[in-house]
Write a protein that holds these residues in place. Structure first.
Motif, PDB file in Angstrom:
ATOM      1  N   ASP A  26       0.695  -0.981  -0.073  1.00 55.56           N
ATOM      2  CA  ASP A  26      -0.026   0.054  -0.045  1.00 55.56           C
ATOM      3  C   ASP A  26       0.822   1.098  -0.053  1.00 55.56           C
ATOM      4  OD1 ASP A  26      -1.664   2.171   1.831  1.00 55.56           O
ATOM      5  OD2 ASP A  26      -2.980   1.037   0.749  1.00 55.56           O
ATOM      6  N   ARG A  27       0.648   2.043  -1.246  1.00 57.46           N
ATOM      7  CA  ARG A  27       1.550   3.399  -1.210  1.00 57.46           C
ATOM      8  C   ARG A  27       1.430   4.332   0.019  1.00 57.46           C
ATOM      9  NH1 ARG A  27       0.034   6.098  -6.428  1.00 57.46           N
ATOM     10  NH2 ARG A  27       1.896   7.594  -5.797  1.00 57.46           N
ATOM     11  N   PRO A  36      15.660   4.189   4.174  1.00 57.22           N
ATOM     12  CA  PRO A  36      16.486   3.897   2.783  1.00 57.22           C
ATOM     13  C   PRO A  36      16.485   5.109   1.602  1.00 57.22           C
ATOM     14  CG  PRO A  36      14.426   2.689   2.625  1.00 57.22           C
ATOM     15  CD  PRO A  36      14.657   3.369   3.938  1.00 57.22           C
ATOM     16  N   ALA A  37      17.224   5.127   0.923  1.00 56.76           N
ATOM     17  CA  ALA A  37      17.291   6.060  -0.187  1.00 56.76           C
ATOM     18  C   ALA A  37      16.202   6.025  -0.956  1.00 56.76           C
ATOM     19  CB  ALA A  37      18.418   5.783  -1.049  1.00 56.76           C
ATOM     20  N   PHE A  41      11.008   4.009  -3.295  1.00 55.38           N
ATOM     21  CA  PHE A  41       9.846   4.598  -4.139  1.00 55.38           C
ATOM     22  C   PHE A  41      10.210   4.461  -5.386  1.00 55.38           C
ATOM     23  CE2 PHE A  41       9.748   7.299  -0.154  1.00 55.38           C
ATOM     24  CZ  PHE A  41       8.631   6.858   0.444  1.00 55.38           C
ATOM     25  N   LYS A  42       9.418   3.667  -5.989  1.00 55.26           N
ATOM     26  CA  LYS A  42       9.487   3.610  -7.551  1.00 55.26           C
ATOM     27  C   LYS A  42       8.908   4.616  -8.478  1.00 55.26           C
ATOM     28  CE  LYS A  42       9.498  -1.555  -7.561  1.00 55.26           C
ATOM     29  NZ  LYS A  42       8.848  -3.009  -7.540  1.00 55.26           N
ATOM     30  N   ASP A  43       7.801   4.990  -7.845  1.00 50.32           N
ATOM     31  CA  ASP A  43       7.111   6.222  -8.582  1.00 50.32           C
ATOM     32  C   ASP A  43       7.803   7.484  -8.357  1.00 50.32           C
ATOM     33  OD1 ASP A  43       4.562   7.010  -9.793  1.00 50.32           O
ATOM     34  OD2 ASP A  43       4.710   8.179  -7.992  1.00 50.32           O
ATOM     35  N   GLU A  44       8.220   8.217  -9.228  1.00 49.80           N
ATOM     36  CA  GLU A  44       8.654   9.515  -9.065  1.00 49.80           C
ATOM     37  C   GLU A  44       7.872  10.589  -8.200  1.00 49.80           C
ATOM     38  OE1 GLU A  44      11.319  12.659  -8.696  1.00 49.80           O
ATOM     39  OE2 GLU A  44      11.794  10.856  -9.544  1.00 49.80           O
ATOM     40  N   ALA A 102       8.413  12.671  -0.841  1.00 47.81           N
ATOM     41  CA  ALA A 102       9.351  12.290   0.231  1.00 47.81           C
ATOM     42  C   ALA A 102      10.309  13.354   0.383  1.00 47.81           C
ATOM     43  CB  ALA A 102      10.040  10.794  -0.050  1.00 47.81           C
ATOM     44  N   ARG A 103      10.959  14.051  -0.877  1.00 46.19           N
ATOM     45  CA  ARG A 103      11.704  15.128  -0.899  1.00 46.19           C
ATOM     46  C   ARG A 103      11.026  16.457  -0.308  1.00 46.19           C
ATOM     47  NH1 ARG A 103      12.235  13.629  -6.420  1.00 46.19           N
ATOM     48  NH2 ARG A 103      14.086  12.343  -6.501  1.00 46.19           N
TER      49      ARG A 103
END
Length: 86
Positions: free
Chosen positions: A40-41, A58-59, A64-67, A73-74
């Motif tokens: 779940d995202r 984690p990095a 996250f695969k999705d931009e 997150a940024r």
């Protein structure tokens, strides 16, 4: 996700100041495993955000695969840095 529920789940208390270092490390490791398994995202983001606050996230390209999720997150990281400056 309720923050107190998550803290109790991973650390056995809602008072992080009372958590011994070895319990904190084990709880962070457990959260990292759960993050890797979570589909779940929204739950993934919440776990990542808590890990970020605790210094165990984690990095972004790993988490996250999705931009769009990486950008969110940024923004979270920027906001949390600003809050820490106050």
């Amino acid at each position: 996700m309720n923050l107190d529920d998550q803290l109790f789940r991973y650390f056995g208390t809602t008072d992080l100041a009372a958590v011994p270092p070895q319990v904190l490390a084990a709880g962070i490791e457990h959260m990292q495993v759960d993050l890797g398994l979570e589909q779940d995202r929204a739950r993934r983001f919440a776990l990542w955000a808590l890990l970020h606050i605790l210094g165990g996230a984690p990095a972004l390209d790993v988490a996250f695969k999705d931009e769009g999720d990486r950008e969110a997150a940024r923004r979270f990281m920027g906001l949390s840095e600003q809050a820490g400056e106050d």
